[in-house]
Design a protein around this motif. Structure first.
Motif, PDB file in Angstrom:
ATOM      1  N   TRP A  58       0.870  -1.167   0.000  1.00 26.33           N
ATOM      2  CA  TRP A  58       0.000   0.000   0.000  1.00 26.33           C
ATOM      3  C   TRP A  58       0.915   1.227   0.000  1.00 26.33           C
ATOM      4  O   TRP A  58       1.174   1.841   1.028  1.00 26.33           O
ATOM      5  N   PRO A  59       1.469   1.585  -1.153  1.00 21.66           N
ATOM      6  CA  PRO A  59       2.559   2.566  -1.226  1.00 21.66           C
ATOM      7  C   PRO A  59       2.278   3.896  -0.552  1.00 21.66           C
ATOM      8  O   PRO A  59       3.187   4.494   0.050  1.00 21.66           O
ATOM      9  N   SER A  60       1.057   4.403  -0.626  1.00 21.48           N
ATOM     10  CA  SER A  60       0.784   5.706  -0.030  1.00 21.48           C
ATOM     11  C   SER A  60       0.753   5.650   1.491  1.00 21.48           C
ATOM     12  O   SER A  60       0.845   6.687   2.158  1.00 21.48           O
ATOM     13  N   VAL A  61       0.648   4.450   2.046  1.00 19.64           N
ATOM     14  CA  VAL A  61       0.577   4.277   3.509  1.00 19.64           C
ATOM     15  C   VAL A  61       1.840   3.605   4.049  1.00 19.64           C
ATOM     16  O   VAL A  61       2.420   4.059   5.038  1.00 19.64           O
ATOM     17  N   ILE A  62       2.257   2.525   3.418  1.00 19.22           N
ATOM     18  CA  ILE A  62       3.466   1.806   3.847  1.00 19.22           C
ATOM     19  C   ILE A  62       4.615   2.306   2.969  1.00 19.22           C
ATOM     20  O   ILE A  62       4.836   1.822   1.862  1.00 19.22           O
ATOM     21  N   ARG A  63       5.337   3.281   3.476  1.00 16.53           N
ATOM     22  CA  ARG A  63       6.340   3.965   2.663  1.00 16.53           C
ATOM     23  C   ARG A  63       7.721   3.308   2.736  1.00 16.53           C
ATOM     24  O   ARG A  63       8.599   3.622   1.919  1.00 16.53           O
ATOM     25  N   SER A  64       7.928   2.426   3.690  1.00 19.55           N
ATOM     26  CA  SER A  64       9.189   1.703   3.775  1.00 19.55           C
ATOM     27  C   SER A  64       8.910   0.304   4.298  1.00 19.55           C
ATOM     28  O   SER A  64       7.935   0.097   5.045  1.00 19.55           O
ATOM     29  N   ARG A  66       8.599  -3.001   6.397  1.00 20.98           N
ATOM     30  CA  ARG A  66       8.586  -3.324   7.816  1.00 20.98           C
ATOM     31  C   ARG A  66       7.896  -4.663   8.031  1.00 20.98           C
ATOM     32  O   ARG A  66       7.197  -5.160   7.145  1.00 20.98           O
ATOM     33  N   THR A  67       8.116  -5.239   9.185  1.00 25.38           N
ATOM     34  CA  THR A  67       7.510  -6.528   9.524  1.00 25.38           C
ATOM     35  C   THR A  67       6.842  -6.418  10.895  1.00 25.38           C
ATOM     36  O   THR A  67       7.062  -5.459  11.635  1.00 25.38           O
ATOM     37  N   THR A  68       6.047  -7.424  11.206  1.00 31.47           N
ATOM     38  CA  THR A  68       5.416  -7.500  12.518  1.00 31.47           C
ATOM     39  C   THR A  68       5.439  -8.937  13.001  1.00 31.47           C
ATOM     40  O   THR A  68       5.371  -9.871  12.192  1.00 31.47           O
ATOM     41  N   ALA A  69       5.542  -9.098  14.313  1.00 29.15           N
ATOM     42  CA  ALA A  69       5.502 -10.431  14.910  1.00 29.15           C
ATOM     43  C   ALA A  69       4.129 -10.747  15.470  1.00 29.15           C
ATOM     44  O   ALA A  69       3.917 -11.827  16.025  1.00 29.15           O
ATOM     45  N   ILE A 105      -1.450  -1.823  10.036  1.00 24.42           N
ATOM     46  CA  ILE A 105      -1.000  -1.563   8.670  1.00 24.42           C
ATOM     47  C   ILE A 105      -0.578  -0.100   8.510  1.00 24.42           C
ATOM     48  O   ILE A 105       0.445   0.204   7.891  1.00 24.42           O
ATOM     49  N   ARG A 106      -1.331   0.791   9.091  1.00 23.52           N
ATOM     50  CA  ARG A 106      -1.052   2.219   8.904  1.00 23.52           C
ATOM     51  C   ARG A 106       0.187   2.686   9.658  1.00 23.52           C
ATOM     52  O   ARG A 106       0.942   3.527   9.170  1.00 23.52           O
ATOM     53  N   THR A 107       0.419   2.147  10.853  1.00 23.03           N
ATOM     54  CA  THR A 107       1.515   2.658  11.679  1.00 23.03           C
ATOM     55  C   THR A 107       2.648   1.665  11.888  1.00 23.03           C
ATOM     56  O   THR A 107       3.797   2.065  12.069  1.00 23.03           O
ATOM     57  N   GLY A 108       2.328   0.395  11.901  1.00 20.92           N
ATOM     58  CA  GLY A 108       3.338  -0.623  12.156  1.00 20.92           C
ATOM     59  C   GLY A 108       3.625  -0.832  13.621  1.00 20.92           C
ATOM     60  O   GLY A 108       4.276  -1.813  14.005  1.00 20.92           O
ATOM     61  N   THR A 109       3.150   0.064  14.475  1.00 24.18           N
ATOM     62  CA  THR A 109       3.449  -0.035  15.910  1.00 24.18           C
ATOM     63  C   THR A 109       2.213   0.034  16.791  1.00 24.18           C
ATOM     64  O   THR A 109       2.300  -0.198  17.989  1.00 24.18           O
TER      65      THR A 109
END
Length: 231
Positions: A58-64, A66-69, A105-109
């Motif tokens: 989602w390029p406009s939201v996920i700009r770099s 990242r992963t999640t556990a 998805i939007r923040t990663g955290t």
């Protein structure tokens, strides 16, 4: 789509079928299959039959990258689509297994822990094979063409109300750390997926309170999913 900016604003969710399959593989080739070290394969409820890769673009939201556990499951997709679009559940009286991953998805955290466990149930359909079907088999014939099977009949027999501790098949219940696997004819197994991701050490005897709590949650979930829904 790229010229109009639609590509950047489109969420694409890649995932795959569950586990590594052994169906149709010649016996002499089975030792060559690689499952990443996970226990089991497609059809099992050990991690080797459940874990799959998942990638969200989602390029406009996920700009770099990242992963999640945090544990997630394909049933989260529906709840997440509703969240992304700002929509309400179209039939709120029906159970919803998945959780909304929009914040993750939007923040990663924003989501470090899953708010509710994940349930899996491989129901024993043979006990209901004489019952009426939910769907006409003619409607499903050929929907999944493969080189080994030109048309798969997705068996979907109706079953009567399931009563407590009268569940067919095997089931699993996974939270952020522990997982219990309930079998049809043997003692449930409990695993700590953080310290024992390959499920080598059954903790059901060492942690009876955790096992009992998770088993009760699993059975409650199975009961809710087995009852006919009334509108």
């Amino acid at each position: 789509m790229r010229a109009t900016g639609e590509t950047d604003d489109t969420l694409v969710w890649f995932t795959s079928d569950n586990g590594i399959t052994v169906e149709g593989i010649p016996d002499d080739q089975l030792p060559n299959l690689y499952n990443g070290g996970w226990r089991g394969h497609k059809g099992d409820l050990y991690e080797g039959g459940l874990r799959v890769p998942a990638i969200i673009r989602w390029p406009s939201v996920i700009r770099s990258p990242r992963t999640t556990a945090m544990p997630a499951v394909t049933t989260d997709i529906f709840a997440t689509v509703l969240g992304v679009l700002g929509l309400q559940h179209p039939d709120p009286k029906r159970p919803l297994d998945g959780v909304d991953l929009t914040a993750l998805i939007r923040t990663g955290t924003a989501m470090q822990q899953r708010p509710s466990p994940i349930g899996f149930w491989r129901y024993d359909r043979n006990r209901d094979s004489g019952n009426e079907r939910w769907m006409d088999p003619a409607l499903t014939h050929g929907t999944t063409p493969t080189t080994r099977n030109p048309g798969i009949d997705f068996v979907n027999f109706k079953h009567p109300n399931v009563k407590t501790k009268d569940f067919g098949g095997i089931a699993a219940w996974t939270d952020n750390r522990y997982k219990i696997v309930r079998f049809q004819s043997k003692t449930p197994e409990l695993y700590d997926l953080l310290s024992d991701p390959y499920e080598q050490h059954d903790l059901s005897s060492a942690e009876p309170a955790i096992a009992a709590t998770m088993l009760k949650q699993l059975e409650d979930w199975q009961l809710r999913r087995a009852q006919p829904q009334r509108r």
